[in-house]
Each structure stands twice: as C-alpha cells, then as structure tokens.
Design a protein around this motif. Sequence first.
Motif, short mmCIF file in Angstrom:
data_model
loop_
_atom_site.label_atom_id
_atom_site.label_comp_id
_atom_site.label_asym_id
_atom_site.label_seq_id
_atom_site.Cartn_x
_atom_site.Cartn_y
_atom_site.Cartn_z
N GLU A 26 0.82 -1.21 0.00
CA GLU A 26 0.00 0.00 0.00
C GLU A 26 0.86 1.27 0.00
OE1 GLU A 26 -2.87 0.19 -0.78
OE2 GLU A 26 -4.03 -1.53 -0.10
N ALA A 27 2.00 1.23 0.70
CA ALA A 27 2.89 2.39 0.69
C ALA A 27 3.44 2.64 -0.71
CB ALA A 27 4.04 2.18 1.68
N THR A 28 3.78 1.56 -1.42
CA THR A 28 4.28 1.70 -2.79
C THR A 28 3.18 2.18 -3.72
OG1 THR A 28 5.91 -0.06 -2.44
CG2 THR A 28 5.35 0.46 -4.72
N ARG A 29 1.95 1.69 -3.49
CA ARG A 29 0.83 2.14 -4.33
C ARG A 29 0.62 3.65 -4.18
NH1 ARG A 29 -4.96 0.33 -5.46
NH2 ARG A 29 -4.80 -1.39 -4.00
N ARG A 30 0.70 4.14 -2.93
CA ARG A 30 0.50 5.58 -2.72
C ARG A 30 1.62 6.39 -3.36
NH1 ARG A 30 -0.79 3.72 2.48
NH2 ARG A 30 1.11 4.61 3.40
N ILE A 38 -0.67 4.00 -8.11
CA ILE A 38 -1.10 2.88 -8.93
C ILE A 38 -2.62 2.75 -8.89
CG2 ILE A 38 -0.95 0.37 -9.23
CD1 ILE A 38 1.66 1.76 -9.84
N GLN A 39 -3.21 2.44 -10.04
CA GLN A 39 -4.65 2.28 -10.16
C GLN A 39 -5.00 0.80 -10.38
OE1 GLN A 39 -6.63 5.09 -9.78
NE2 GLN A 39 -4.64 6.07 -9.40
N ASN A 40 -6.20 0.40 -9.95
CA ASN A 40 -6.67 -0.96 -10.24
C ASN A 40 -6.63 -1.20 -11.75
OD1 ASN A 40 -7.18 -1.15 -7.54
ND2 ASN A 40 -9.41 -1.24 -7.72
N GLY A 41 -6.10 -2.36 -12.13
CA GLY A 41 -6.05 -2.68 -13.55
C GLY A 41 -4.73 -2.33 -14.22
N ASP A 42 -3.85 -1.59 -13.53
CA ASP A 42 -2.53 -1.32 -14.11
C ASP A 42 -1.79 -2.63 -14.33
OD1 ASP A 42 -2.96 1.38 -14.18
OD2 ASP A 42 -1.60 1.89 -12.53
N ARG A 43 -0.95 -2.68 -15.37
CA ARG A 43 -0.27 -3.92 -15.75
C ARG A 43 1.10 -4.01 -15.07
NH1 ARG A 43 -2.64 -2.08 -20.58
NH2 ARG A 43 -4.11 -3.56 -21.51
N VAL A 96 12.30 -12.07 -1.53
CA VAL A 96 11.28 -11.09 -1.14
C VAL A 96 10.90 -10.17 -2.29
CG1 VAL A 96 12.93 -9.38 -0.25
CG2 VAL A 96 10.59 -9.49 0.68
N ALA A 97 11.85 -9.78 -3.15
CA ALA A 97 11.54 -8.85 -4.23
C ALA A 97 10.52 -9.44 -5.20
CB ALA A 97 12.82 -8.47 -4.98
N GLY A 98 10.70 -10.70 -5.56
CA GLY A 98 9.75 -11.35 -6.46
C GLY A 98 8.42 -11.62 -5.78
N LYS A 99 8.47 -12.08 -4.54
CA LYS A 99 7.23 -12.34 -3.80
C LYS A 99 6.40 -11.06 -3.67
CE LYS A 99 7.83 -16.41 -0.85
NZ LYS A 99 8.74 -17.17 -1.69
N MET A 100 7.07 -9.94 -3.42
CA MET A 100 6.33 -8.69 -3.25
C MET A 100 5.70 -8.22 -4.55
SD MET A 100 5.84 -7.82 -0.23
CE MET A 100 5.05 -6.29 -0.72
N MET A 101 6.28 -8.56 -5.70
CA MET A 101 5.61 -8.23 -6.96
C MET A 101 4.29 -8.99 -7.07
SD MET A 101 7.02 -5.82 -8.65
CE MET A 101 5.97 -6.02 -10.09
N LEU A 102 4.30 -10.25 -6.65
CA LEU A 102 3.07 -11.04 -6.67
C LEU A 102 2.05 -10.48 -5.68
CD1 LEU A 102 4.58 -14.66 -6.74
CD2 LEU A 102 3.88 -13.23 -8.68
N VAL A 103 2.52 -10.09 -4.49
CA VAL A 103 1.63 -9.51 -3.48
C VAL A 103 1.02 -8.21 -3.99
CG1 VAL A 103 1.54 -8.44 -1.19
CG2 VAL A 103 2.75 -10.60 -1.51
N ARG A 104 1.83 -7.36 -4.61
CA ARG A 104 1.31 -6.10 -5.13
C ARG A 104 0.19 -6.34 -6.13
NH1 ARG A 104 7.39 -4.82 -5.73
NH2 ARG A 104 7.85 -3.88 -3.70
N PRO A 139 5.74 6.67 2.61
CA PRO A 139 4.80 7.16 3.62
C PRO A 139 4.74 6.23 4.83
CG PRO A 139 3.83 7.32 1.42
CD PRO A 139 5.12 6.59 1.27
N GLY A 140 4.82 6.79 6.03
CA GLY A 140 4.73 6.01 7.26
C GLY A 140 6.06 5.49 7.78
#
Length: 368
Positions: free
Chosen positions: A71-75, A79-84, A94-102, A210-211
């Motif tokens: 969520e911090a990266t999204r802010r 990033i908008q819903n549907g972005d590729r 962790v870097a690859g896992k976090m791409m999947l989580v995002r 943020p945060g």
Amino acid sequence: MSHVIIGPHLITFDQIRIGQWPEMAQYFKNSLKFCQDWLNGQESFSINTSGSTGKPKTIQVSRKQMILSAEATRRFFQIQNGDRLLCCLHTDLVAGKMMLVRSMVWNCPIHIETPNSKPLKEFPSCFPLDFVAMVPYQVENTLLDPNSLKAFKNIKNLIIGGAPISATLQKKISQWPVNLYQTYGMTETVSHIALAKINGDGNLVYKSLPGVSISTTETHQLVIKAPMASQDTLTTNDLAEMVSENEFIWKGRADFTVNSGGIKIQPELLESKIQGAMSQFFPDSRYFFGGLPHDLFGEQLVLVIEMKNQDHMPSVDFSDSLKSSLDKFENPKKIHFIENFAETQSGKINRKETLDKLYQSINTGKMP
C-alpha cells in the motif's frame, strides 16, 4: 477480479485460489502456489534474508507487513486498479514475492517471467507495462537488445534494486521516458522502504515511503522505523548521510569498511569513482575494493577484478587512470584477479567469502 499471465496462459485469481492451472514448469507452479496461499488467507510466510542487518537467516513475514508495504508503494506511485505489472525477479526471494503480493493487493494483472538477463525480449514493442521491478544487470542487458529496448520505453514506472546502480547506467537510462527509481530496502523491511529518483546526475537521494521514519546512529548507521518492518526499530549495516528528516544519501556498508593504518575507507565510494576506468579497460568484469590482513597496517586496500584470463595484468595506463580518479590513500596497494567471485543466494557478490578465498590462495601460492 484480476489475473496472472504466464506465457500463453491467463489464469484468474479465482482459478488460482482453487488450484486450477495448467501444467507448467516448476518455477511457475511455485509462484502460483504462493499466490494460492495468499488468496486463501495465509497469515505468515517464510523468507530468507540477504544479511543486511546481520548473518543471513530465515524470518517469518506477516500478511499485514506485506500489505502495508504494497500500500505504501501504491500511494507513492499512485497505482490504479487494472494497471499492468511484470514480475521478472525470483519469486523465492522477497523482491519477487512482493511483486506477486502487489498484484493481488492492488487487483492488477501481472505477467510472470522466468528470471533472466533480458526479461522484455519476448514482449511486443508496443505493449504497455505500468509497474516493473528489475535488478541492474537486467536493465544493462535490456539496453543492449533492440527488441527489449523498444518494450523498455513503454514502461511507466521502473524500480531497480538488489544492488547499487552505477553512474554509467544512470546516464544511459535517464534519457528514456520512464519513471525510474533506485530502491533501498531489505527482507526485514519487506522490500523497499525508500526510493531515489534516477535523473542521470549521479546523485541519488533516497526519500522514505509514507509512514516510514529514518535516522542515523552516532556511527552514521541508518536506523529504520517502519510499520512493515520485522522489528519496531532496525539498525542496519548501511552508512547514510541525512539530508532531511525523510531523505538520506547511502554511503555504503559499515561491514565493508577497510581500516588501513587508522584510515577508514569506504569501498563502495571508491568503486563509483573508478567506473570510467573499469569501463575502458575491463568493460565486462565485475570488481570491488576490499581489505586483506596486513602485518603493519592491520588491513591493506586491494582491488579485486573478476577475470577468466588469469594471465592478464593491469597496464600502466590502467594504473595511471586509477591514480587520476582516486585520492592518495584510496589507491589500491595491489590488484588481484579472480576467475569467479563467490555469490550470495540472491546473486550479489559475496565480498567476505571472495576475500577469504583470495587470502587463502595468497598464503598457499595457488590462484583462486
């Protein structure tokens, strides 16, 4: 509900949740299994650290931490819903896992590629990607491939992490119409907690997400307080100079510092100074500065170059170029060539193991 794209296969999040996907390579199965566990509400995940705050180890990272990071990266990037999205980093780390989580937290479609040096090679030149993460060597190789370069120009936001980006690469990529950032983070902070805009001038100033709160110790080690971190307060092995209450300049690793006769030398700063000389004389070689034991000075500064040809010797011109780039006490006392550097699990140069191997070879008279 969004989806994952692997080669010709489009697999919805609903299909992943129930384990409905076609036969494919084990790497992709493992990636989808992680997504399945996430979509079914698993609360904790085991991840291997790279050793940024101590010896490498396996830690437990909570679902909440990962969501806070995403969520911090999204802010930050809006990033908008549907972005590729594109995941071309190893999903065991962790870097690859976090791409999947995002992708799952942001409800965005994601393409998963096997980690390789040219992840954009198979992408159509006009295909838009809104958010991508790469390591420096992937960016370097992308710029060398015409097809990859066309696709590269269609990336909206690119974050680069895993290792510091060279000033030479900064200049190369800053001319392209891509929103470029170098990341700072570690497994213990669940990916990046700060980002530095790449503009080609070689000056990277990291701004915390943020945060996230940052400070330094009396010995200039970076201290992090972040809601996504594994501890309330993390004192890292990274040296930093505070620019403002939420901005800093990374100076290198405290555990890489060379103490030669009481003079403390930071290898990473020297490595950036000699990029021009290395590009001219050893363009395809990795290198680093380090300290080897010395009877008189405690440690002796050396330059270690990865080179297959063990008979190759540095020329006078190369030595002169080093002297013109470095101050008096920054010049290496010796230059050593090693056929293969030791590496960490994540593919970074393992400096300590490489230096240990070099020192042992010097004592035994055998080339490493």
